[in-house]
Design an enzyme around this catalytic site. Structure first.
Site, PDB file in Angstrom:
ATOM      1  N   GLN A  89      -3.499   3.465   6.480  1.00 41.81           N
ATOM      2  CA  GLN A  89      -3.417   4.892   6.155  1.00 41.81           C
ATOM      3  C   GLN A  89      -3.690   5.126   4.681  1.00 41.81           C
ATOM      4  O   GLN A  89      -3.194   4.392   3.823  1.00 41.81           O
ATOM      5  CB  GLN A  89      -2.021   5.440   6.476  1.00 41.81           C
ATOM      6  CG  GLN A  89      -1.758   5.676   7.934  1.00 41.81           C
ATOM      7  CD  GLN A  89      -0.587   6.627   8.118  1.00 41.81           C
ATOM      8  OE1 GLN A  89      -0.747   7.833   7.992  1.00 41.81           O
ATOM      9  NE2 GLN A  89       0.579   6.083   8.407  1.00 41.81           N
ATOM     10  N   LYS A 130       4.111  20.675   9.397  1.00 45.91           N
ATOM     11  CA  LYS A 130       2.946  20.094   8.729  1.00 45.91           C
ATOM     12  C   LYS A 130       1.706  20.939   8.986  1.00 45.91           C
ATOM     13  O   LYS A 130       1.643  21.714   9.943  1.00 45.91           O
ATOM     14  CB  LYS A 130       2.714  18.656   9.191  1.00 45.91           C
ATOM     15  CG  LYS A 130       2.586  18.489  10.699  1.00 45.91           C
ATOM     16  CD  LYS A 130       2.385  17.035  11.082  1.00 45.91           C
ATOM     17  CE  LYS A 130       2.275  16.875  12.600  1.00 45.91           C
ATOM     18  NZ  LYS A 130       1.732  15.580  12.994  1.00 45.91           N
ATOM     19  N   CYS A 137       6.628   6.238   4.506  1.00 43.88           N
ATOM     20  CA  CYS A 137       7.493   7.128   3.723  1.00 43.88           C
ATOM     21  C   CYS A 137       8.833   6.489   3.342  1.00 43.88           C
ATOM     22  O   CYS A 137       9.283   6.685   2.207  1.00 43.88           O
ATOM     23  CB  CYS A 137       7.686   8.468   4.417  1.00 43.88           C
ATOM     24  SG  CYS A 137       7.558   8.478   6.184  1.00 43.88           S
ATOM     25  N   HIS A 153       2.947  10.319  -1.057  1.00 47.45           N
ATOM     26  CA  HIS A 153       4.144  11.162  -1.063  1.00 47.45           C
ATOM     27  C   HIS A 153       4.303  11.762  -2.451  1.00 47.45           C
ATOM     28  O   HIS A 153       4.319  11.041  -3.454  1.00 47.45           O
ATOM     29  CB  HIS A 153       5.374  10.352  -0.653  1.00 47.45           C
ATOM     30  CG  HIS A 153       5.266   9.856   0.745  1.00 47.45           C
ATOM     31  ND1 HIS A 153       4.714   8.633   1.052  1.00 47.45           N
ATOM     32  CD2 HIS A 153       5.578  10.448   1.928  1.00 47.45           C
ATOM     33  CE1 HIS A 153       4.707   8.487   2.363  1.00 47.45           C
ATOM     34  NE2 HIS A 153       5.221   9.568   2.911  1.00 47.45           N
ATOM     35  N   HIS A 212       4.421  14.978   2.184  1.00 44.44           N
ATOM     36  CA  HIS A 212       3.689  13.846   2.742  1.00 44.44           C
ATOM     37  C   HIS A 212       2.238  14.298   2.918  1.00 44.44           C
ATOM     38  O   HIS A 212       2.005  15.399   3.422  1.00 44.44           O
ATOM     39  CB  HIS A 212       4.212  13.451   4.125  1.00 44.44           C
ATOM     40  CG  HIS A 212       5.681  13.185   4.188  1.00 44.44           C
ATOM     41  ND1 HIS A 212       6.203  11.950   4.547  1.00 44.44           N
ATOM     42  CD2 HIS A 212       6.756  13.991   3.989  1.00 44.44           C
ATOM     43  CE1 HIS A 212       7.524  12.022   4.555  1.00 44.44           C
ATOM     44  NE2 HIS A 212       7.879  13.256   4.213  1.00 44.44           N
ATOM     45  N   ARG A 265       1.901   0.585  15.242  1.00 45.12           N
ATOM     46  CA  ARG A 265       2.572   1.402  16.259  1.00 45.12           C
ATOM     47  C   ARG A 265       2.255   0.831  17.633  1.00 45.12           C
ATOM     48  O   ARG A 265       1.109   0.455  17.908  1.00 45.12           O
ATOM     49  CB  ARG A 265       2.129   2.867  16.161  1.00 45.12           C
ATOM     50  CG  ARG A 265       2.527   3.505  14.838  1.00 45.12           C
ATOM     51  CD  ARG A 265       2.046   4.940  14.701  1.00 45.12           C
ATOM     52  NE  ARG A 265       2.330   5.435  13.341  1.00 45.12           N
ATOM     53  CZ  ARG A 265       1.936   6.609  12.885  1.00 45.12           C
ATOM     54  NH1 ARG A 265       1.246   7.432  13.668  1.00 45.12           N
ATOM     55  NH2 ARG A 265       2.238   6.983  11.650  1.00 45.12           N
ATOM     56  N   ASP A 281      -2.315   7.076   2.458  1.00 42.54           N
ATOM     57  CA  ASP A 281      -1.045   7.801   2.495  1.00 42.54           C
ATOM     58  C   ASP A 281      -0.576   8.141   1.084  1.00 42.54           C
ATOM     59  O   ASP A 281      -0.918   7.461   0.118  1.00 42.54           O
ATOM     60  CB  ASP A 281       0.002   6.920   3.185  1.00 42.54           C
ATOM     61  CG  ASP A 281       1.155   7.727   3.738  1.00 42.54           C
ATOM     62  OD1 ASP A 281       1.045   8.956   3.783  1.00 42.54           O
ATOM     63  OD2 ASP A 281       2.163   7.115   4.137  1.00 42.54           O
TER      64      ASP A 281
END
Length: 639
Positions: free
Chosen positions: A379, A467, A332, A383, A513, A361, A381
């Site tokens: 991911q 979320k 993000c 946005h 997100h 991570r 992912d």
């Protein structure tokens, strides 16, 4: 006399001090024999508990779901007693019931392995035959500490008890600190199986001693135990770690690093196809795909708030040229900077940025689970930068996309979880109360408009906003978050994002997100377990295996089939080894290849293909063109 209300709402009178088991026997001797515990005024209690007040009594049989935890907790004590006999000098940690069984943590004078479990089970069965009564009483803290003076773990547990009195359970020579409740005697817990031996930090803290944890399970009947063991065996066959190795999807090597998966050729095919699948869907919905670096300046994560709230889960910073860089844990911040790089009008919104991004991570070593939980992953992912009046429509569109994807893959067992901030523990979140209330209420309103069933979970929000998570239960029993949608007012503030509204004023956008496949690695793990490795035809690394019956007479036509399929992007291989036909067919089945194409005299003569589908015995003969069209349709439709 006490007034006791029974399950059927009838009221009986009993003498004060009468034991619950005595009440049960007075009602029905056969019922009393079937009881494990009782529920009195909403709390599970021992059958030997004396009644001292009016209340509602419900007798709980062994086959009642409420009894499962009690049976397993009692079996943990049974195992501990056996360990005490077999391994003198053992110190005892905790032995709770868990979702499908129990465990107990021990400090044992000698190391044990899974090979020792039958010996422990044998001793447990001896104790079952002894049918020792399980007795409960209370001791003062001082007396309890004197009783357990030689066991530092029990002393620590006693110190942690808030009450002045400590609950004690005793069976034969074995005594334990425990709140209970338990069954009445050891003879009532005979349907058990010890499953595995593992290591565990005392009280879950890596700074403490490593104890030996023994897992087991106990059931009310032999049939229930046998069924559960069948389920466990099926899970072993479904475990993505086993399937990934058998199907040559991925591998790990400590020389590369723990939790760092390497994707083999078969696995890369699956990843690429999944990436193409989701990116095509996103493109059709107006997403713009980007690529951003896997590194980021520490200042980027200080701006986003990750450094303050997520630093412990990130890899340590690297000092380079007077700057500090980190491997990014999520994408993000990069996308915020990308949106900020040029001016936007309200007419431009929504802006949907998407990426298949590599993230890192620092998961604890004990949490690493194949490719389900790793230290390096990708991911799916995105946005979405939108106006406040666009939140509902964008949120609905993302939810619809999730449902469309799940329909494509045949996923049916999932639940929506609205993950909210814990108002009692706000230090882990940033932003103000007003924005949190606003965003949480907006999500609730959208979910109501959609008519989506959901449950709420306090403390599961991201540190910057609430979320909606899609929770699935994997085929081997893991609770997994596959997809997520998050509403965020915070990061636009921190990055000072703006667009020009219809009044020519600079205003903040809202960010949604979202991850549909989520972690690609976790999605593949889930898919392997859900399908037992039998992937949809369009996703299978090898879609067809061509097997000539006799290389001398059939190889040329087999090569013609292979070339025809490859030209249409069908993933095909040839097995022209000098082996028996049945052996080659069985091996292709074991590799879970969707179609085995047997090429013999008739196929060469007629220009046909005879195939056997995975998991089926019958053979089907079709023209080359018909088979080719079928396979092309599989790939194009992605069903």
């Amino acid at each position: 006399m006490l007034k006791i209300t029974l399950k059927d709402e009838s009221v009986i009178e009993v003498e004060e001090g009468k034991l619950i088991i005595e009440v049960a026997k007075s009602l029905s001797s056969s019922l009393a024999k079937k009881c494990a515990v009782a529920e009195f005024n909403g709390k599970l209690v021992d059958l030997k508990m004396p009644l001292t007040e009016d209340g509602k009594l419900d007798l709980v049989t062994f086959e009642d779901e409420r009894a499962f935890e009690v049976i397993n907790h009692s079996c943990a004590h049974l195992m501990a007693q056996a360990m005490n006999r077999l391994y003198p000098g053992t110190k005892f940690g905790v032995g709770p019931a868990i979702e499908e069984g129990f465990y107990y943590d021990f400090a044992i004078p000698e190391a044990i392995t899974n090979e020792d479990l039958p010996k422990i089970e044998k001793e447990m069965q001896k104790i079952v035959k002894e049918n020792l009564p399980i007795v409960h009483y209370m001791l003062s803290k001082a007396d309890a500490k004197a009783k357990f003076a030689s066991d530092k773990y029990k002393l620590e547990l006693i110190d942690a008890i808030d009450d002045d009195m400590v609950g004690i359970y005793e069976q034969g020579e074995y005594t334990d600190v425990c709140r209970g409740p338990h069954v009445m005697s050891t003879g009532l817990i005979k349907n058990f199986k010890l499953l595995s031996v593992a290591g565990a930090y005392w009280r879950g803290d890596s700074k403490n001693d490593v104890l030996t944890r023994v897992y087991g399970t106990c059931w009310p009947t032999p049939e229930a135990l046998a069924h559960h063991l069948e389920v466990l065996e099926d899970r072993k066959q479904r475990d993505h770690r086993k399937l990934g190795k058998d199907m040559q999807i991925f591998m790990f090597d400590d020389l590369v690093g723990r939790g760092l998966p390497m994707w083999l050729p078969n696995g890369f095919i699956v990843r690429r196809l999944l990436s193409d699948y989701i990116m095509d869907k996103e493109y059709d919905l107006g997403y713009q795909h980007v690529m951003t670096p896997s590194l980021g300046n520490v200042e980027l994560y200080k701006t986003s708030g990750h450094w303050a709230h997520y630093k412990d889960d990130m890899f340590p910073a690297m000092e380079l040229d007077d700057e500090a860089y980190v491997l990014r844990p999520m994408n993000c911040p990069h996308h915020m900077v990308m949106f900020r790089s040029k001016p936007h009008s309200y007419r431009d919104l929504p802006v949907r940025i998407a990426e298949i991004a590599n993230d890192f991570r620092f998961e604890a070593s004990g949490a690493l689970t194949g490719i389900e939980r790793t230290r390096a992953f990708s991911q799916n992912d995105s946005h979405i930068f939108c106006r406040p009046d666009q939140i509902a429509q964008e949120f609905k569109a993302v939810t619809k996309l999730i449902l469309d994807v799940y329909k494509d893959f045949g996923f049916e067992k999932y639940r929506f979880r609205l993950s909210l901030r814990d108002k009692e523990n706000t230090e882990k979140y940033f932003g103000n109360d007003e924005l949190w209330e606003k965003s949480e209420n907006e999500l609730r309103n959208v979910l109501k408009e959609l008519g989506v069933d959901y449950y709420e979970a306090l403390g599961e929000a991201a540190f910057y906003g609430p979320k909606l998570d899609v929770q699935v239960r994997s085929a081997i029993g893991h609770d997994v978050t596959l997809s997520t949608i998050q509403l965020d007012y915070q990061l636009p503030e921190r990055f000072e994002l703006t667009y020009i509204d219809q009044n020519n004023q600079k205003v903040r956008p809202v960010v949604i997100h979202r991850a549909i496949l989520g972690s690609m690695d976790r999605f593949i793990a889930f898919l392997l377990e859900e399908t037992k490795g039998v992937l949809p035809v369009w996703l299978a690394p090898v879609q067809a295996m061509v097997i000539p019956v006799n290389n001398q007479f059939h190889l040329d036509y087999a090569n013609e089939i292979v070339e025809m399929l490859r030209k249409k992007k069908i993933r095909v291989k040839m097995d022209d080894r000098d082996e028996k036909l049945g052996y080659k067919i069985r091996e292709a089945q074991m590799k879970k290849i969707p179609y085995q194409l047997v090429i013999g005299d008739n196929e060469v003569k007629d220009g046909t293909i005879t195939y056997r589908q995975y998991g089926k015995k019958e053979q089907v003969t079709v023209s080359k063109e018909e088979f080719l069209n079928m396979m092309v349709a599989f790939n194009e439709e992605r069903k």
